[in-house]
Design a protein around this motif. Structure first.
Motif, PDB file in Angstrom:
ATOM      1  N   VAL A  96       0.193  -2.929  -9.136  1.00 53.83           N
ATOM      2  CA  VAL A  96       0.169  -1.482  -9.358  1.00 53.83           C
ATOM      3  C   VAL A  96      -1.297  -1.083  -9.406  1.00 53.83           C
ATOM      4  N   ILE A  97      -1.755  -0.370  -8.388  1.00 54.75           N
ATOM      5  CA  ILE A  97      -3.165  -0.043  -8.228  1.00 54.75           C
ATOM      6  C   ILE A  97      -3.375   1.429  -8.567  1.00 54.75           C
ATOM      7  N   LEU A  98      -4.252   1.691  -9.557  1.00 48.88           N
ATOM      8  CA  LEU A  98      -4.539   3.053  -9.995  1.00 48.88           C
ATOM      9  C   LEU A  98      -5.837   3.558  -9.380  1.00 48.88           C
TER      10      LEU A  98
ATOM     11  N   GLY B 187       0.774  -1.235   0.000  1.00 47.25           N
ATOM     12  CA  GLY B 187       0.000   0.000   0.000  1.00 47.25           C
ATOM     13  C   GLY B 187       0.802   1.281   0.000  1.00 47.25           C
ATOM     14  N   GLN B 188       1.896   1.343  -0.778  1.00 47.72           N
ATOM     15  CA  GLN B 188       2.701   2.554  -0.819  1.00 47.72           C
ATOM     16  C   GLN B 188       2.099   3.562  -1.810  1.00 47.72           C
TER      17      GLN B 188
ATOM     18  N   ARG C  51      -0.778   3.282  -6.197  1.00 48.56           N
ATOM     19  CA  ARG C  51      -0.358   2.472  -5.046  1.00 48.56           C
ATOM     20  C   ARG C  51       0.358   1.237  -5.563  1.00 48.56           C
ATOM     21  N   VAL C  52       1.441   0.865  -4.876  1.00 43.75           N
ATOM     22  CA  VAL C  52       2.267  -0.251  -5.320  1.00 43.75           C
ATOM     23  C   VAL C  52       2.488  -1.198  -4.142  1.00 43.75           C
TER      24      VAL C  52
ATOM     25  N   LYS D 116      -8.305   4.682 -13.911  1.00 46.72           N
ATOM     26  CA  LYS D 116      -8.678   3.424 -14.553  1.00 46.72           C
ATOM     27  C   LYS D 116      -9.630   3.667 -15.722  1.00 46.72           C
ATOM     28  N   ASP D 117     -10.606   4.552 -15.495  1.00 48.53           N
ATOM     29  CA  ASP D 117     -11.566   4.851 -16.567  1.00 48.53           C
ATOM     30  C   ASP D 117     -10.866   5.470 -17.769  1.00 48.53           C
TER      31      ASP D 117
END
Length: 372
Positions: free
Chosen positions: A285-287, A193-194, A205-206, A292-293
């Motif tokens: 890798v969380i955007l 969760g960085q 978030r990575v 995302k859209d």
């Protein structure tokens, strides 16, 4: 008239005779007649061997040279402990500076002096016996080092020994003895969760995973306060540095280079503390939702454009093929005839009944326009 009273002392007893509250003598087993009634007799059971009275010092002083006839005196200094053996078996341990009296005549008591100025490690047979007596935790520090681990022993804050796998114990008298076990197996660590910013200012978030192991337990313990916290912090720094140097497209297009950058940075930081970094990998890798859209729209547009290009290419290929076929048919009457027969065959597949008038040529003239 003199008065006597009888005192009977058993084989497992001794009697101390006091007159005017002062020790007069020690009575051995047998029948004794004491003159007068002013004397006090205190009976002692000597099956436990140790003298349990509270007047040890006065007893030693009163008996003087005759003390050795009835007692064994053990007087330890502050730098030695005593191992008490009864009938050849260890039964007790005396603290440094202890002063004890043991009765003679029933049980053979031997006290072995142990110098605390030398090595503090206990012999294995003593450790085993103290465990049986439930004294090991009170008198010593016991250390059990499992396989693929190392033990570090500190005396008064100073590292004195590195242990391999096995069990060992150390006297804990008048010195602060501590021990730590360092796991030498491969360990995994996750940085989750960085919140980071890419070079083109995109927030994401990575989640990062790493594998490592301790190669030098002394360096890992003494050069940093907590090596696990140190490694975790360096992984955070390496991840932030690598992500901030790349754009979002570079991150999504080549995660392997991101892993390599983090690995190179962190490995360099861990070289002097006895920790080997085996591998680093970005898990996720969380955007953010709006990003995302946007990316989904970009991908959809790119795929739609690619589909249109492919469709146009196939249509052009089909038209070109049809043109080539037309040219061949124009140049060859025989090929034209074969095409007519193929068309007739396809037509007849969809017709239940077919009545032919005027022969095959008449049928062909009716269904297909034949070039003269």
């Amino acid at each position: 008239m003199l008065m006597f009273h009888k005192v009977v002392v058993g084989d497992a007893e001794r009697a101390l005779v006091y007159k005017d509250r002062r020790l007069e003598r020690v009575l051995s087993p047998g029948v004794h007649r004491l003159r007068g009634w002013s004397r006090k007799v205190v009976m002692h059971d000597i099956t436990t061997a140790e003298y349990t009275g509270s007047d040890t010092d006065s007893l030693v002083q009163s008996l003087g040279a005759s003390l050795d006839e009835h007692f064994q005196l053990v007087n330890l200094d502050m730098q030695e402990a005593g191992l008490v053996y009864k009938h050849g078996k260890l039964v007790d341990v005396l603290q440094p500076g202890a002063r004890k009296l043991y009765w003679k005549g029933l049980a053979e008591v031997v006290v072995q002096r142990v110098a605390l100025s030398g090595p503090l490690e206990l012999a294995p047979e003593i450790v085993h016996r103290l465990r049986q007596l439930n004294l090991i935790d009170k008198l010593a520090v016991a250390v059990t080092v499992p396989a693929e681990s190392a033990g570090l022993v500190f005396v008064d804050g100073k590292l004195v020994q590195v242990l391999g796998p096995g069990a060992v114990a150390y006297w804990n008298f008048r010195k602060n003895v501590t021990a730590e076990v360092i796991d030498l197996r491969v360990q995994s660590m996750e940085v989750s969760g960085q919140e980071l910013l890419t070079r083109d200012k995109v927030s994401l978030r990575v989640n990062l995973a790493a594998s490592l192991r301790v190669t030098d337990p002394v360096a890992a313990r003494t050069r940093v306060a907590k090596y696990a916290d140190f490694v975790y912090r360096e992984l955070q720094y390496g991840l932030r540095k690598a992500v901030s140097a790349k754009t979002l497209d570079e991150l999504l297009g080549d995660k392997a280079s991101l892993d390599a950058d983090i690995f190179a940075y962190v490995r360099g930081q861990l070289g002097g503390i006895g920790i080997e970094l085996l591998g680093v990998g970005v898990k996720d890798v969380i955007l953010p939702g709006e990003m995302k859209d946007i990316l989904n729209g970009v991908v959809q547009a790119e795929k739609s454009a690619q589909a249109n290009v492919i469709r146009r290419r196939e249509e052009a290929n089909a038209t070109r093929s049809l043109l080539n076929t037309a040219r061949l048919v124009e140049e060859s009457p025989t090929l034209m005839r074969l095409k007519e027969l193929e068309a007739l065959e396809k037509v007849t597949e969809k017709i239940d009944k077919l009545t032919v008038f005027g022969g095959l040529d008449g049928l062909l003239n009716q269904l297909v326009k034949i070039k003269q």
